[in-house]
Motif scaffolding. Structure first.
Motif, PDB file in Angstrom:
ATOM      1  N   ILE A 125      60.426   3.049  71.825  1.00  0.00           N
ATOM      2  CA  ILE A 125      61.300   3.523  72.899  1.00  0.00           C
ATOM      3  C   ILE A 125      61.628   4.992  72.709  1.00  0.00           C
ATOM      4  O   ILE A 125      61.772   5.748  73.674  1.00  0.00           O
ATOM      5  N   GLY A 126      61.728   5.406  71.436  1.00  0.00           N
ATOM      6  CA  GLY A 126      61.919   6.816  71.123  1.00  0.00           C
ATOM      7  C   GLY A 126      63.204   7.391  71.693  1.00  0.00           C
ATOM      8  O   GLY A 126      64.279   6.784  71.633  1.00  0.00           O
ATOM      9  N   TYR A 127      63.084   8.563  72.300  1.00  0.00           N
ATOM     10  CA  TYR A 127      64.261   9.273  72.804  1.00  0.00           C
ATOM     11  C   TYR A 127      64.926   8.570  73.988  1.00  0.00           C
ATOM     12  O   TYR A 127      66.042   8.938  74.373  1.00  0.00           O
TER      13      TYR A 127
ATOM     14  N   TRP B 245      66.244   5.887  73.853  1.00  0.00           N
ATOM     15  CA  TRP B 245      67.457   5.235  73.349  1.00  0.00           C
ATOM     16  C   TRP B 245      68.694   6.035  73.727  1.00  0.00           C
ATOM     17  O   TRP B 245      69.759   5.473  74.012  1.00  0.00           O
ATOM     18  N   VAL B 246      68.582   7.345  73.716  1.00  0.00           N
ATOM     19  CA  VAL B 246      69.721   8.192  74.088  1.00  0.00           C
ATOM     20  C   VAL B 246      70.146   7.899  75.511  1.00  0.00           C
ATOM     21  O   VAL B 246      71.339   7.671  75.807  1.00  0.00           O
ATOM     22  N   ALA B 247      69.186   7.881  76.420  1.00  0.00           N
ATOM     23  CA  ALA B 247      69.493   7.614  77.822  1.00  0.00           C
ATOM     24  C   ALA B 247      70.077   6.221  78.006  1.00  0.00           C
ATOM     25  O   ALA B 247      71.026   6.024  78.784  1.00  0.00           O
ATOM     26  N   ILE B 248      69.524   5.238  77.288  1.00  0.00           N
ATOM     27  CA  ILE B 248      70.001   3.860  77.421  1.00  0.00           C
ATOM     28  C   ILE B 248      71.470   3.749  77.011  1.00  0.00           C
ATOM     29  O   ILE B 248      72.301   3.177  77.735  1.00  0.00           O
ATOM     30  N   TRP B 249      71.794   4.326  75.840  1.00  0.00           N
ATOM     31  CA  TRP B 249      73.173   4.224  75.367  1.00  0.00           C
ATOM     32  C   TRP B 249      74.126   5.045  76.227  1.00  0.00           C
ATOM     33  O   TRP B 249      75.280   4.648  76.452  1.00  0.00           O
ATOM     34  N   VAL B 250      73.681   6.184  76.701  1.00  0.00           N
ATOM     35  CA  VAL B 250      74.543   6.992  77.578  1.00  0.00           C
ATOM     36  C   VAL B 250      74.842   6.239  78.864  1.00  0.00           C
ATOM     37  O   VAL B 250      75.998   6.183  79.324  1.00  0.00           O
TER      38      VAL B 250
ATOM     39  N   GLY C  83      78.099   7.628  74.302  1.00  0.00           N
ATOM     40  CA  GLY C  83      76.687   7.255  74.205  1.00  0.00           C
ATOM     41  C   GLY C  83      75.930   8.094  73.204  1.00  0.00           C
ATOM     42  O   GLY C  83      75.119   7.582  72.423  1.00  0.00           O
ATOM     43  N   LEU C  84      76.210   9.398  73.203  1.00  0.00           N
ATOM     44  CA  LEU C  84      75.540  10.297  72.262  1.00  0.00           C
ATOM     45  C   LEU C  84      75.954  10.006  70.830  1.00  0.00           C
ATOM     46  O   LEU C  84      75.151  10.172  69.889  1.00  0.00           O
ATOM     47  N   LEU C  85      77.200   9.575  70.624  1.00  0.00           N
ATOM     48  CA  LEU C  85      77.670   9.246  69.281  1.00  0.00           C
ATOM     49  C   LEU C  85      77.124   7.906  68.806  1.00  0.00           C
ATOM     50  O   LEU C  85      76.797   7.737  67.623  1.00  0.00           O
TER      51      LEU C  85
ATOM     52  N   ILE D   7      74.106   6.043  65.374  1.00  0.00           N
ATOM     53  CA  ILE D   7      74.702   4.962  64.580  1.00  0.00           C
ATOM     54  C   ILE D   7      73.934   3.669  64.778  1.00  0.00           C
ATOM     55  O   ILE D   7      73.621   2.949  63.817  1.00  0.00           O
ATOM     56  N   SER D   8      73.603   3.368  66.039  1.00  0.00           N
ATOM     57  CA  SER D   8      72.864   2.136  66.323  1.00  0.00           C
ATOM     58  C   SER D   8      71.482   2.168  65.691  1.00  0.00           C
ATOM     59  O   SER D   8      71.023   1.165  65.123  1.00  0.00           O
ATOM     60  N   LEU D   9      70.816   3.322  65.760  1.00  0.00           N
ATOM     61  CA  LEU D   9      69.477   3.420  65.166  1.00  0.00           C
ATOM     62  C   LEU D   9      69.531   3.244  63.657  1.00  0.00           C
ATOM     63  O   LEU D   9      68.648   2.621  63.059  1.00  0.00           O
TER      64      LEU D   9
END
Length: 205
Positions: A54-56, A58-63, A89-91, A95-97
């Motif tokens: 999924i790569g980057y 993940w940032v969009a998903i969490w945001v 989301g950015l924070l 942490i999730s990864l």
């Protein structure tokens, strides 16, 4: 890195891995060594490999998730809810990864060896981690004398044991094949050692 089948770069670790001369197919051993160098004592779980792909995103998903939560739960104004959701989301993403990686490593350890060192020992008869220096030296020697591949392969394999005698012999071939770069490397090592000695003399190391 030398363009030879017996010296490969791990897809996970990015480290050089040398395979045993002759013998059975080393592919599985290379995968295990590569995983161990990346902190996995056993097979990397499929679900974790999927999250890596999924790569980057993940940032969009969490945001998006965080913004959705703040929009529905926060009493703040709309701009503040969006801004706080994006910040959360950015924070949360790193942490999730990190948590996913910890869980994946634990699962790999349960399914494989007790530790990465043990995993490396189990694979050591077919594949061993090498070093970037060895890879550069192998490339230089083979570029100068392709016919020496069998000898160089044996030296690189034994040097990865590690075997100081094989390491010294490989360095000797490298010095003959690429004397300028070898001399430069020696000067850099000598300079670094002098700096370390000075730090020790000053009581800082």
């Amino acid at each position: 890195m030398a363009d030879v089948s017996w010296l490969v770069t791990g897809t996970r670790s990015g480290r050089p891995i040398v395979v045993a001369p002759g013998g059975a197919d080393p592919s599985d051993a290379v995968v295990r060594v590569d995983a161990a160098l990346d902190g996995f004592a056993g097979p990397v779980p499929r679900w974790y490999r999927a999250t890596e792909q999924i790569g980057y995103w993940w940032v969009a998903i969490w945001v998006v998730l965080a913004v959705a939560v703040t929009l529905t739960t926060s009493p703040a104004s709309l701009p503040w809810r969006i801004a706080s959701g994006m910040t959360i989301g950015l924070l949360v993403t790193p942490i999730s990864l990190a948590l996913y990686r910890l869980v994946a490593r634990a699962q790999a350890r349960a399914a494989g060896a007790g530790s990465t060192d043990e995993a490396l020992r189990r694979a050591a008869d077919r594949a061993r981690p090498s070093t970037p220096d060895s890879a550069r030296q192998v490339a230089a020697v083979l570029a100068a004398d392709p016919r020496s591949e069998r000898r160089v392969h044996d030296l690189a394999w034994r040097a990865a044991k590690p075997d100081p005698a094989a390491r010294k012999e490989l360095e000797g071939l490298w010095e003959k094949a690429d004397p300028e770069r070898a001399a430069l490397a020696k000067r850099q090592v000598a300079q670094l050692q002098a700096e370390l000695d000075q730090l020790k003399a000053d009581g800082k190391a």
